[in-house]
Scaffold this active site. Sequence first.
Site, short mmCIF file in Angstrom:
data_model
loop_
_atom_site.label_atom_id
_atom_site.label_comp_id
_atom_site.label_asym_id
_atom_site.label_seq_id
_atom_site.Cartn_x
_atom_site.Cartn_y
_atom_site.Cartn_z
N SER A 5 23.74 -7.53 -15.99
CA SER A 5 24.55 -6.74 -16.90
C SER A 5 23.71 -6.36 -18.11
CB SER A 5 25.76 -7.56 -17.37
OG SER A 5 26.41 -6.97 -18.47
N TYR B 62 28.94 -14.82 -22.31
CA TYR B 62 28.56 -13.91 -21.22
C TYR B 62 27.11 -13.47 -21.38
CZ TYR B 62 29.13 -10.13 -17.79
OH TYR B 62 29.01 -9.30 -16.70
#
Length: 250
Positions: A135, A148
């Site tokens: 990501s 995250y």
Amino acid sequence: MTSSSSSRTAVVTGASSGIGAATARALAADGYRVVCAARRHDRVRALAAEIGGVAVACDITVDDDVAALVEEVGDQLTLLVNNAGGALGQETLAEADLDAWQRMYETNVLGTARVTKALLPALEAGEGTVVFLTSTAAESAYEGGGGYNAAKAGERMLAGALRLELSGHPVRVCEVSPGMVHTPEFSLTRFGGDQARADAVYDGVPDPLTAEDVAEVIAWVASRPAHVNVDRLVVRPRAQASNFKVFRTR
């Protein structure tokens, strides 16, 4: 790729929805036998039936589930797409739910490592490719993203280390790092089912990426000639210049 389309097998983890499901469909269209792995067996069973693939109920944090996946794959594997993972919450470090952080680490890092380690012998035998779906959260930190950010940065380091460790072996190690992708479940899961908060992420953003956009990129990376390794490919919608700068119409 040197093998014929009829003999190519791909594994896609987290294939029950979103990017995973779109990737399974794209690879099946490219001629792969696709092993669709996910916790939600009813969904992957329906997907496998749709694309002529194989469904495996697999929680990548569970050793026995991963062993069953390896058994289904057999001795050779052409492509592993490490897609399973995801985000939970967007609290600051001061307010962090560390149980959620641990779950993110267990899926994005340890689960991905577990699957990759277990399938490496088949990948070597098949002179295959591993694609880690990370990501842009691994590109730079942002407020509320600490858990995250850390999980996806950790997964990125898995890809980098594995590429070094397999130097001279017939396995490619690639990474696809998407930015803003509008899927029905990613933000909804992140915000604990709060639909309004999930919708606000994409509010006013013209044409965020779709799951199919990312699936097309993954399929392209996998389809390069065997001597071509795409180390890392970052893909964002045009409206997203960075994690910090997103154009919105309102």
